[in-house]
Design a protein around this motif. Structure first.
Motif, PDB file in Angstrom:
ATOM      1  N   GLU A 451      23.130  12.772  44.759  1.00 19.86           N
ATOM      2  CA  GLU A 451      21.992  12.077  44.152  1.00 19.86           C
ATOM      3  C   GLU A 451      21.443  12.799  42.927  1.00 19.86           C
ATOM      4  OE1 GLU A 451      19.456  11.811  47.534  1.00 19.86           O
ATOM      5  OE2 GLU A 451      20.585  10.145  48.438  1.00 19.86           O
ATOM      6  N   ASN A 452      21.886  14.036  42.699  1.00 25.13           N
ATOM      7  CA  ASN A 452      21.465  14.755  41.490  1.00 25.13           C
ATOM      8  C   ASN A 452      22.102  14.080  40.283  1.00 25.13           C
ATOM      9  OD1 ASN A 452      21.450  16.747  39.268  1.00 25.13           O
ATOM     10  ND2 ASN A 452      20.618  18.125  40.824  1.00 25.13           N
ATOM     11  N   PRO A 453      21.320  13.653  39.294  1.00 29.06           N
ATOM     12  CA  PRO A 453      21.885  12.887  38.173  1.00 29.06           C
ATOM     13  C   PRO A 453      22.916  13.661  37.341  1.00 29.06           C
ATOM     14  CG  PRO A 453      19.602  13.503  37.744  1.00 29.06           C
ATOM     15  CD  PRO A 453      19.861  13.807  39.184  1.00 29.06           C
ATOM     16  N   PHE A 454      22.930  14.991  37.469  1.00 27.31           N
ATOM     17  CA  PHE A 454      23.886  15.768  36.682  1.00 27.31           C
ATOM     18  C   PHE A 454      25.256  15.897  37.371  1.00 27.31           C
ATOM     19  CE2 PHE A 454      19.882  17.236  34.813  1.00 27.31           C
ATOM     20  CZ  PHE A 454      20.189  17.131  33.455  1.00 27.31           C
ATOM     21  N   THR A 455      25.359  15.535  38.634  1.00 30.73           N
ATOM     22  CA  THR A 455      26.640  15.638  39.339  1.00 30.73           C
ATOM     23  C   THR A 455      27.591  14.562  38.833  1.00 30.73           C
ATOM     24  OG1 THR A 455      25.635  16.565  41.341  1.00 30.73           O
ATOM     25  CG2 THR A 455      27.794  15.524  41.584  1.00 30.73           C
ATOM     26  N   THR A 456      28.735  14.997  38.309  1.00 27.77           N
ATOM     27  CA  THR A 456      29.748  14.071  37.815  1.00 27.77           C
ATOM     28  C   THR A 456      30.824  13.827  38.861  1.00 27.77           C
ATOM     29  OG1 THR A 456      29.468  15.235  35.690  1.00 27.77           O
ATOM     30  CG2 THR A 456      31.179  13.538  35.801  1.00 27.77           C
ATOM     31  N   ILE A 457      31.282  14.916  39.468  1.00 27.31           N
ATOM     32  CA  ILE A 457      32.381  14.855  40.441  1.00 27.31           C
ATOM     33  C   ILE A 457      31.971  15.627  41.691  1.00 27.31           C
ATOM     34  CG2 ILE A 457      34.804  15.459  40.889  1.00 27.31           C
ATOM     35  CD1 ILE A 457      35.251  15.448  37.847  1.00 27.31           C
ATOM     36  N   LEU A 458      32.237  15.051  42.852  1.00 24.54           N
ATOM     37  CA  LEU A 458      32.040  15.769  44.115  1.00 24.54           C
ATOM     38  C   LEU A 458      33.334  16.490  44.447  1.00 24.54           C
ATOM     39  CD1 LEU A 458      30.470  16.459  46.690  1.00 24.54           C
ATOM     40  CD2 LEU A 458      31.285  14.296  47.665  1.00 24.54           C
ATOM     41  N   GLY A 459      33.292  17.834  44.486  1.00 22.11           N
ATOM     42  CA  GLY A 459      34.488  18.624  44.737  1.00 22.11           C
ATOM     43  C   GLY A 459      34.786  18.776  46.214  1.00 22.11           C
ATOM     44  N   HIS A 460      36.070  18.972  46.520  1.00 21.39           N
ATOM     45  CA  HIS A 460      36.597  19.135  47.890  1.00 21.39           C
ATOM     46  C   HIS A 460      35.552  18.845  48.975  1.00 21.39           C
ATOM     47  CE1 HIS A 460      35.022  23.296  47.493  1.00 21.39           C
ATOM     48  NE2 HIS A 460      35.867  23.499  46.503  1.00 21.39           N
ATOM     49  N   PHE A 561      31.838  10.944  29.739  1.00 24.05           N
ATOM     50  CA  PHE A 561      30.993  12.123  29.968  1.00 24.05           C
ATOM     51  C   PHE A 561      29.681  12.017  29.188  1.00 24.05           C
ATOM     52  CE2 PHE A 561      34.885  15.007  30.949  1.00 24.05           C
ATOM     53  CZ  PHE A 561      34.819  14.645  32.286  1.00 24.05           C
ATOM     54  N   GLU A 562      29.754  11.554  27.946  1.00 22.20           N
ATOM     55  CA  GLU A 562      28.549  11.427  27.120  1.00 22.20           C
ATOM     56  C   GLU A 562      27.571  10.428  27.734  1.00 22.20           C
ATOM     57  OE1 GLU A 562      29.907  10.447  23.219  1.00 22.20           O
ATOM     58  OE2 GLU A 562      30.252  12.553  22.642  1.00 22.20           O
ATOM     59  N   SER A 563      28.099   9.318  28.223  1.00 22.72           N
ATOM     60  CA  SER A 563      27.255   8.289  28.829  1.00 22.72           C
ATOM     61  C   SER A 563      26.589   8.808  30.101  1.00 22.72           C
ATOM     62  CB  SER A 563      28.107   7.054  29.152  1.00 22.72           C
ATOM     63  OG  SER A 563      27.363   6.103  29.876  1.00 22.72           O
ATOM     64  N   ARG A 564      27.369   9.511  30.933  1.00 22.25           N
ATOM     65  CA  ARG A 564      26.829  10.080  32.173  1.00 22.25           C
ATOM     66  C   ARG A 564      25.725  11.089  31.876  1.00 22.25           C
ATOM     67  NH1 ARG A 564      26.361   9.257  36.888  1.00 22.25           N
ATOM     68  NH2 ARG A 564      26.943  11.310  37.654  1.00 22.25           N
ATOM     69  N   LYS A 565      25.969  11.925  30.856  1.00 28.61           N
ATOM     70  CA  LYS A 565      24.992  12.963  30.536  1.00 28.61           C
ATOM     71  C   LYS A 565      23.704  12.359  29.963  1.00 28.61           C
ATOM     72  CE  LYS A 565      25.282  17.070  27.743  1.00 28.61           C
ATOM     73  NZ  LYS A 565      26.081  18.086  27.235  1.00 28.61           N
ATOM     74  N   GLU A 566      23.845  11.350  29.138  1.00 26.69           N
ATOM     75  CA  GLU A 566      22.666  10.686  28.575  1.00 26.69           C
ATOM     76  C   GLU A 566      21.806  10.086  29.685  1.00 26.69           C
ATOM     77  OE1 GLU A 566      21.521   7.102  25.402  1.00 26.69           O
ATOM     78  OE2 GLU A 566      23.617   7.610  25.807  1.00 26.69           O
ATOM     79  N   LYS A 567      22.465   9.488  30.664  1.00 30.61           N
ATOM     80  CA  LYS A 567      21.745   8.898  31.787  1.00 30.61           C
ATOM     81  C   LYS A 567      21.057   9.989  32.608  1.00 30.61           C
ATOM     82  CE  LYS A 567      22.416   5.903  35.806  1.00 30.61           C
ATOM     83  NZ  LYS A 567      23.403   5.137  36.631  1.00 30.61           N
ATOM     84  N   ALA A 568      21.757  11.109  32.813  1.00 25.91           N
ATOM     85  CA  ALA A 568      21.178  12.214  33.584  1.00 25.91           C
ATOM     86  C   ALA A 568      19.951  12.780  32.889  1.00 25.91           C
ATOM     87  CB  ALA A 568      22.224  13.304  33.784  1.00 25.91           C
ATOM     88  N   LEU A 569      20.029  12.938  31.569  1.00 29.72           N
ATOM     89  CA  LEU A 569      18.891  13.475  30.807  1.00 29.72           C
ATOM     90  C   LEU A 569      17.686  12.547  30.888  1.00 29.72           C
ATOM     91  CD1 LEU A 569      20.827  14.811  27.690  1.00 29.72           C
ATOM     92  CD2 LEU A 569      19.580  16.197  29.355  1.00 29.72           C
ATOM     93  N   ASN A 570      17.931  11.255  30.833  1.00 36.11           N
ATOM     94  CA  ASN A 570      16.836  10.288  30.940  1.00 36.11           C
ATOM     95  C   ASN A 570      16.177  10.328  32.315  1.00 36.11           C
ATOM     96  OD1 ASN A 570      17.193   9.358  28.326  1.00 36.11           O
ATOM     97  ND2 ASN A 570      18.623   7.737  28.936  1.00 36.11           N
ATOM     98  N   MET A 571      17.006  10.514  33.345  1.00 33.38           N
ATOM     99  CA  MET A 571      16.480  10.558  34.711  1.00 33.38           C
ATOM    100  C   MET A 571      15.765  11.870  34.992  1.00 33.38           C
ATOM    101  SD  MET A 571      19.633   8.821  36.831  1.00 33.38           S
ATOM    102  CE  MET A 571      18.796   8.928  38.410  1.00 33.38           C
ATOM    103  N   ALA A 572      16.170  12.937  34.284  1.00 32.90           N
ATOM    104  CA  ALA A 572      15.585  14.259  34.531  1.00 32.90           C
ATOM    105  C   ALA A 572      14.250  14.448  33.841  1.00 32.90           C
ATOM    106  CB  ALA A 572      16.556  15.347  34.076  1.00 32.90           C
ATOM    107  N   VAL A 573      13.938  13.550  32.927  1.00 37.06           N
ATOM    108  CA  VAL A 573      12.669  13.682  32.178  1.00 37.06           C
ATOM    109  C   VAL A 573      11.481  13.467  33.104  1.00 37.06           C
ATOM    110  CG1 VAL A 573      11.249  12.640  30.375  1.00 37.06           C
ATOM    111  CG2 VAL A 573      13.691  12.976  29.993  1.00 37.06           C
TER     112      VAL A 573
END
Length: 573
Positions: A451-460, A561-573
């Motif tokens: 649920e953290n907006p910065f997480t792109t991939i869930l590892g192992h 990646f750019e789209s995901r990061k932009e969304k994360a930054l908006n949610m983190a504000v």
């Protein structure tokens, strides 16, 4: 002898030294040498004793030992300890969760010389009198012994593969008229192999059986063999090996019957008949496709014959073109010398480019793993990212993406603040510590990270190490649903000992619209070649290139990646 095997022998020697109560200074010297050798980039097998002695921390005696390993495959000091140690005690050293010093206690104080004797001593309460063997330690030991017994004789697919390929090629060379194919779980690319099975058709059946019985790596079992079957075991691992002999007219029918799982071949498909019935009733077949045609089915790839979704025509239509190695455009989740990798960032990037990939995602460990994996504090993150900028100029159009394998902390939060997380192009979130959890705790911990907006991939996802340890239990369905809701990619970790997410859950992830990412978790350049095992697992789950993240082109994944990061930054504000 490659570097890995040389270091493995030195580590084994170090454990035996502890077992025999050698002085701490001598043991420390070995450990110091091993630490430096693990970071040595040169080929140890190609070095002279003089050259080896110049490596920091190695010294003359260990250099001589390595030189002897290069010449003979072992060295005098190791051979001495092996001769002085009962085989059962050596076996105890492989148990997870117990060190050589404690095994020495068991051996010397209780005369325990095997895992069976240790298990009996635990059940009889004999360990309670020894210092350092409390109830928790005893329970962990018992679990480790039972786990090892349960998996005795089993091999990872990647461990079985070289033997299977070499044996098949050897038989073809000796008997040119032979028809031979691997079958069973190995042909289905299953992650753990419990039996190595071949189907063989030849006019020289007796000669092939005699040849098999002469191979040193195999031990023939006359009792278990029969007129149409040769059975034995791999002598080194005790893994069952079976050759099923048939006629050339029946080769493809028998290959079909022995390849599919029980759930696959017993599936009722036509006129109340299962695939096995149709195969047995068929006349001569010239391919496996003939059998599927009798069932009015399209050919089903061996990897899919598990009795899962392969009979769902709608899904099979969507997944007609299973992912191939050529569909992979980049390699994500890799480590270099900034954390616990063997090769430098530039070496990892250059080799990735040489292999024909368009991009590399570098994801060294985060700061919480500093003490066991040299994880990156914020200053090292900035240093690495500056180097990436320079290398991207040098290696263009090839691109290195700035990533991190960010620890999921016990409370589910990520290992950096939002400002640091925002400096990366993408984040692989993984658990590496505090893994003794029940399913509720583990699931909640992973969910918070997803649920953290910065997480792109869930590892192992489960942290499992096949044939070494079970992963922490998670509610796969709940986590996959959360990944779908939060647009988080799920990793197929391609390391042969992980292969995590389990392929049995890939179909559900795809049905929920979740993308996957085939990642090698490479800690050295050679680790890139593990991608093939992730492809095998992806194919078993029905993965196509359209649903695989790193099948995107450089331009496509950069936008992603750019789209995901932009969304994360908006949610983190």
């Amino acid at each position: 002898m490659d570097n890995k095997n040389i270091i493995r022998l030195l580590k084994h020697t170090c454990s035996l030294m502890e077992l025999h109560g050698e002085n701490d200074f001598k043991i420390k010297s070995y450990n110091n040498a091993i630490f430096n050798l693990e970071r040595e980039k040169g080929d140890l097998s190609a070095m002279t004793a003089t050259e080896l002695a110049k490596i920091n921390g190695v010294g003359k005696s260990i250099a001589t030992a390595i030189d002897e390993i290069n010449q003979t495959g072992s060295f005098a000091n190791l051979d001495k300890y092996l001769q002085e140690t009962p085989p059962g005690v050596i076996e105890l050293l492989s148990l997870k969760g117990i060190g050589a010093k404690k095994i020495r206690q068991l051996w010397k104080d209780l005369d325990i010389e095997s895992s069976e004797a240790l298990l009996q001593a635990i059940d009889e309460g004999k360990l309670a009198k020894l210092k350092g063997f409390g109830e928790k330690t005893q329970n962990n030991l018992k679990e480790a012994i039972l786990f090892k017994q349960k998996h005795s004789g089993k091999l990872l697919y990647a461990e079985a593969e070289p033997f299977v390929n070499a044996l098949k090629e050897s038989i073809k060379q000796q008997f040119p008229d032979v028809q031979i194919s691997e079958s069973g779980a190995f042909r289905r690319k299953t992650e753990i192999i419990e039996e190595i099975l071949f189907v063989v058709a030849s006019e020289q059946e007796a000669q092939i059986k005699a040849y098999l019985s002469s191979i040193e790596a195999l031990e023939y079992s006359q009792k278990q063999s029969g007129p149409f079957t040769w059975r034995g075991v791999l002598t080194e691992t005790d893994t069952p090996v079976r050759f099923r002999f048939t006629s050339k007219n029946s080769f493809y029918r028998d290959l079909f019957i022995t390849t599919g799982s029980q759930a696959h071949i017993y599936r009722e498909v036509k006129e109340q008949k299962c695939l096995l019935d149709l195969a047995r009733e068929a006349g001569q077949v010239t391919s496996e496709e003939d059998i599927y045609q009798l069932a009015d089915l399209k050919f089903i790839a061996p990897e899919l014959r598990e009795g899962q979704f392969e009979f769902d025509s709608a899904k099979m239509e969507q997944r007609a073109n299973l992912i191939e190695m050529d569909d992979l455009k980049g390699i994500l989740h890799n480590h270099c010398t900034y954390s616990d990798g063997k090769h430098s960032l530039e070496e990892m990037a250059t080799y990735c480019k040489e292999l024909g990939y368009e991009y590399l995602g570098i994801t060294d460990h985060s700061k919480s793993s500093f003490y066991y994996a040299n994880g990156l504090y914020e200053n090292k993150v900035k240093e690495q990212q500056a180097e990436i900028d320079e290398l991207n100029k040098k290696l263009a159009p090839f691109r290195i993406f700035k990533g991190i394998e960010c620890d999921i902390l016990p409370d589910g939060s990520l290992d950096y603040d939002n400002d640091t997380l925002a400096s990366f192009d993408f984040i692989v979130a993984s658990i590496h510590s505090a893994m003794s959890m029940d399913v509720e705790k583990a699931t909640l911990r992973v969910l918070k990270a997803v649920e953290n907006p910065f997480t792109t991939i869930l590892g192992h996802m489960t942290g499992r190490l096949l044939l070494q340890r079970d992963g922490y239990p998670v509610d796969h369905k709940t986590i996959i649903d959360a990944c779908a809701k939060n647009n988080v990619v799920i990793e197929i970790n391609s390391h042969p000992r992980r292969l995590d997410i389990d392929w049995r859950w890939i179909d559900y992830a795809l049905s929920q619209g979740v993308k996957l990412s085939i990642n090698p978790d490479a800690h050295a350049k050679e680790g890139y070649h593990d991608m093939i095992y992730g492809v095998h697992i992806g194919r078993k789950g029905g993965l196509t290139k359209e649903m695989n993240l790193n099948s995107m082109s450089l331009e496509e994944i950069n936008k992603y990646f750019e789209s995901r990061k932009e969304k994360a930054l908006n949610m983190a504000v």
